[in-house]
Design a protein around this motif. Structure first.
Motif, short mmCIF file in Angstrom:
data_model
loop_
_atom_site.label_atom_id
_atom_site.label_comp_id
_atom_site.label_asym_id
_atom_site.label_seq_id
_atom_site.Cartn_x
_atom_site.Cartn_y
_atom_site.Cartn_z
N ALA A 68 55.16 10.88 65.16
CA ALA A 68 53.89 11.12 64.45
C ALA A 68 53.62 10.01 63.44
O ALA A 68 52.49 9.53 63.32
N ALA A 69 54.65 9.59 62.70
CA ALA A 69 54.48 8.51 61.72
C ALA A 69 54.10 7.21 62.42
O ALA A 69 53.22 6.47 61.96
N ALA A 70 54.76 6.92 63.54
CA ALA A 70 54.46 5.70 64.30
C ALA A 70 53.04 5.73 64.83
O ALA A 70 52.32 4.72 64.79
N GLU A 71 52.62 6.90 65.32
CA GLU A 71 51.25 7.03 65.83
C GLU A 71 50.23 6.85 64.70
O GLU A 71 49.25 6.13 64.85
N PHE A 72 50.48 7.48 63.57
CA PHE A 72 49.56 7.40 62.43
C PHE A 72 49.43 5.96 61.92
O PHE A 72 48.34 5.52 61.58
N LEU A 73 50.53 5.23 61.90
CA LEU A 73 50.54 3.86 61.36
C LEU A 73 50.40 2.79 62.45
O LEU A 73 50.56 1.60 62.18
N GLU A 74 50.08 3.20 63.66
CA GLU A 74 50.04 2.30 64.81
C GLU A 74 49.19 1.05 64.60
O GLU A 74 49.52 -0.02 65.09
N VAL A 75 48.12 1.14 63.85
CA VAL A 75 47.24 -0.01 63.66
C VAL A 75 47.96 -1.16 62.95
O VAL A 75 47.53 -2.30 63.05
N TYR A 76 49.06 -0.87 62.25
CA TYR A 76 49.81 -1.90 61.53
C TYR A 76 50.89 -2.55 62.39
O TYR A 76 51.47 -3.56 62.00
#
Length: 194
Positions: A73-81
């Motif tokens: 979930a954290a990776a998906e949320f921050l994926e744009v970075y």
């Protein structure tokens, strides 16, 4: 301002016996931005001070909830970075290192005199930009030097533990709020315990 935070899984079960696990949200998904208080702030017991800081600077917390993000979930949320910020993996590690407090942030009604000539899109842009300015630069060293009264200038420790995540782009404000209060809130990530 108070925030109950269980210290372990057993205490979390006890808390859940007092509070319903099915929650209605107060999120409006209109003219808003997302702010996520990072785990190090919760561990340092500074959530109340962060909330006081943003409220005293003309912002309203229209929805607030504690979550525990799994790595996916954290990776998906921050994926744009990913591929943009060298510290992407460390950012993901921080977001899933403990509970976070996610919020929908809006202007106080008196802070922004609504002019009928201003479109909803422009009002959306203003709240994201104003809150991002108040959060301060992502790089805490710059925040502390040039903008010491910002949230990151006051509470940030380094580029990873920089106190809060805030929405970067106006078009993402509502999307990020929906991620927490529609997607994660309907899953088992609520209240910082899975």
């Amino acid at each position: 301002t108070g925030l109950a935070c269980p210290s372990d899984a057993d205490e979390a079960k006890l808390f859940s016996s007092f509070f319903s696990t099915k929650r209605l949200t107060t999120a409006t998904y209109e003219e808003c931005t997302c702010c996520a208080i990072k785990p190090h702030i919760i561990k340092e017991k500074l959530v109340g001070q962060v909330l006081k800081n943003l409220i005293s600077n003309g912002f309203v917390v229209s929805a607030i909830q504690m979550f525990k993000m799994e790595r996916a979930a954290a990776a998906e949320f921050l994926e744009v970075y990913d591929g943009v910020v060298p510290e992407y993996r460390e950012m993901v590690d921080e977001m899933c290192s403990g509970p976070i407090v996610a919020m929908e942030i809006r202007f106080k009604p008196t802070s922004l005199r609504i002019n009928n000539d201003i479109s909803a899109e422009k009002r959306q842009q203003r709240v994201v930009e104003k809150f991002r300015d108040h959060a301060g630069p992502w790089d805490v060293n710059i925040a502390k030097e040039l903008y010491p009264r910002t949230i990151r200038g006051t509470f940030g420790r380094d580029r990873i533990r920089n106190a809060v995540h805030c929405t970067d782009l106006p078009k993402d404000g509502i999307i990020e709020v929906e991620y927490f209060f529609k997607i994660l809130a309907s899953s088992s990530y609520v209240d910082g315990w899975k």
